[in-house]
Design a protein around this motif. Structure first.
Motif, PDB file in Angstrom:
ATOM      1  N   THR A   1       0.818  -1.213   0.000  1.00  0.00           N
ATOM      2  CA  THR A   1       0.000   0.000   0.000  1.00  0.00           C
ATOM      3  C   THR A   1       0.852   1.264   0.000  1.00  0.00           C
ATOM      4  N   ALA A   2       2.178   1.115  -0.030  1.00  0.00           N
ATOM      5  CA  ALA A   2       3.069   2.281  -0.061  1.00  0.00           C
ATOM      6  C   ALA A   2       3.119   2.875  -1.460  1.00  0.00           C
ATOM      7  N   GLN A   3       3.728   4.046  -1.563  1.00  0.00           N
ATOM      8  CA  GLN A   3       3.970   4.675  -2.859  1.00  0.00           C
ATOM      9  C   GLN A   3       5.453   4.989  -2.985  1.00  0.00           C
ATOM     10  N   PRO A   4       6.172   4.377  -3.938  1.00  0.00           N
ATOM     11  CA  PRO A   4       5.695   3.341  -4.860  1.00  0.00           C
ATOM     12  C   PRO A   4       5.421   2.025  -4.125  1.00  0.00           C
ATOM     13  N   SER A   5       4.593   1.204  -4.724  1.00  0.00           N
ATOM     14  CA  SER A   5       4.134   0.006  -4.024  1.00  0.00           C
ATOM     15  C   SER A   5       5.160  -1.121  -4.012  1.00  0.00           C
ATOM     16  N   ASP A   6       6.075  -1.125  -4.972  1.00  0.00           N
ATOM     17  CA  ASP A   6       7.041  -2.218  -5.086  1.00  0.00           C
ATOM     18  C   ASP A   6       8.300  -1.911  -4.279  1.00  0.00           C
ATOM     19  N   LEU A   7       8.444  -2.592  -3.140  1.00  0.00           N
ATOM     20  CA  LEU A   7       9.611  -2.410  -2.278  1.00  0.00           C
ATOM     21  C   LEU A   7      10.659  -3.496  -2.493  1.00  0.00           C
ATOM     22  N   SER A   8      10.367  -4.463  -3.355  1.00  0.00           N
ATOM     23  CA  SER A   8      11.264  -5.601  -3.511  1.00  0.00           C
ATOM     24  C   SER A   8      12.672  -5.232  -4.003  1.00  0.00           C
ATOM     25  N   PRO A   9      12.853  -4.158  -4.804  1.00  0.00           N
ATOM     26  CA  PRO A   9      14.223  -3.825  -5.224  1.00  0.00           C
ATOM     27  C   PRO A   9      15.149  -3.456  -4.065  1.00  0.00           C
ATOM     28  N   PHE A  10      14.564  -3.096  -2.912  1.00  0.00           N
ATOM     29  CA  PHE A  10      15.380  -2.704  -1.770  1.00  0.00           C
ATOM     30  C   PHE A  10      15.780  -3.900  -0.899  1.00  0.00           C
ATOM     31  N   ILE A  11      15.260  -5.068  -1.228  1.00  0.00           N
ATOM     32  CA  ILE A  11      15.459  -6.243  -0.372  1.00  0.00           C
ATOM     33  C   ILE A  11      16.426  -7.206  -1.048  1.00  0.00           C
ATOM     34  N   SER A  12      17.457  -7.616  -0.312  1.00  0.00           N
ATOM     35  CA  SER A  12      18.520  -8.419  -0.918  1.00  0.00           C
ATOM     36  C   SER A  12      18.547  -9.866  -0.442  1.00  0.00           C
ATOM     37  N   GLY A  13      17.684 -10.238   0.493  1.00  0.00           N
ATOM     38  CA  GLY A  13      17.676 -11.611   0.969  1.00  0.00           C
ATOM     39  C   GLY A  13      16.291 -12.036   1.409  1.00  0.00           C
ATOM     40  N   TRP A  14      15.940 -13.285   1.112  1.00  0.00           N
ATOM     41  CA  TRP A  14      14.609 -13.801   1.426  1.00  0.00           C
ATOM     42  C   TRP A  14      14.758 -15.170   2.095  1.00  0.00           C
ATOM     43  N   PHE A  15      14.185 -15.327   3.281  1.00  0.00           N
ATOM     44  CA  PHE A  15      14.316 -16.586   4.009  1.00  0.00           C
ATOM     45  C   PHE A  15      12.966 -17.042   4.541  1.00  0.00           C
TER      46      PHE A  15
END
Length: 253
Positions: free
Chosen positions: A144-158
């Motif tokens: 719900t943020a603007q911009p909505s896509d925050l995935s480029p800021f995240i470097s690891g997923w567990f």
């Protein structure tokens, strides 16, 4: 502006439910959405080549019987059984919902600025959740943020598959091992769950509990409860600083 107390950390690991979004989101929004979308999705895609891999992951009793599969999914979800093949199917249903705009991840207002500013300050932002990695990526790509896509800021997923159970110290050790160039003391894990915080601390990571609107009160007899922070905003700098100082003192005792 990023709270100054986070400056000493190189890696910040975030839980999702109850930490970056309301704890009710999965059970009150995502699960009901999957159940509602399931019948039509099975009707439309049962024989699609792309769906065969999801069907084959189900036990043999259900994989070739459309009605039996639907009934099995409902039984699993009613019993809150987190079977890997169920998670994969739920992720497929949620992907359709996110892409159509029917679903958006309701993150707390301080989360997007925190993630963005921490990233631009050179810190690694990682996610560790019981939800699958594909579900995590969908969540952060449609917020719900603007911009909505925050995935480029995240470097690891567990998740519990590639790291392990969230209440076991060995899982956090596995996460630490993915970036051995960063000392454990330069990692910070933030979660609403005290058992997860305790497990992270046992691995050598720093960790603090988070309190959010709608979360159950933390137990007053647990010393970690007194270290809980309300959010990640600059307005909470004093509390964050106080909690990290208390954590440092406790680790020496």
């Amino acid at each position: 502006m990023l709270p100054g107390s986070f400056a000493s950390f190189s890696v910040i690991v975030l839980d999702i439910e109850g930490t970056v979004c309301p704890i009710t989101f999965v059970h009150d929004v995502l699960f009901p959405y999957a159940l509602k979308a399931l019948p039509q999705y099975l009707d439309l895609h049962w024989d699609d080549a792309a769906f065969v891999q999801y069907r084959k992951a189900f036990p043999e009793t259900y994989r070739n019987d459309r009605l039996a599969m639907e009934s099995h999914v409902r039984d699993l979800m009613a019993a809150d059984i987190k079977a890997p093949y169920l998670k994969a199917l739920q992720g497929l249903l949620w992907e359709a919902g996110y892409e159509s705009g029917d679903l958006k991840a309701p993150i707390f207002p301080d989360v997007a600025p925190f993630i963005s500013e921490a990233h631009h300050a050179g810190k690694k932002i990682m996610i560790y959740s019981s939800g699958s990695v594909p579900a995590q990526k969908l969540f952060f790509a449609h917020t719900t943020a603007q911009p909505s896509d925050l995935s480029p800021f995240i470097s690891g997923w567990f998740d519990t598959v590639n790291a392990g159970p969230k209440r076991e110290a060995s899982s956090y050790s596995a996460i630490l091992a993915t970036h051995p160039n960063f000392e454990a003391s330069r990692w910070l894990f933030l979660s609403d769950n005290l058992n997860e915080v305790g497990a992270a601390l046992a691995s050598g990571m720093c960790s603090l509990p988070v309190t959010r609107p709608g979360n159950a009160p933390l137990p007053s007899n647990n010393h970690l409860s007194r270290m809980a922070i309300p959010d990640f905003s600059p307005e909470s700098e004093n509390k964050i600083q106080e909690s990290l100082a208390a954590l440092a003192t406790a680790s020496k005792d």
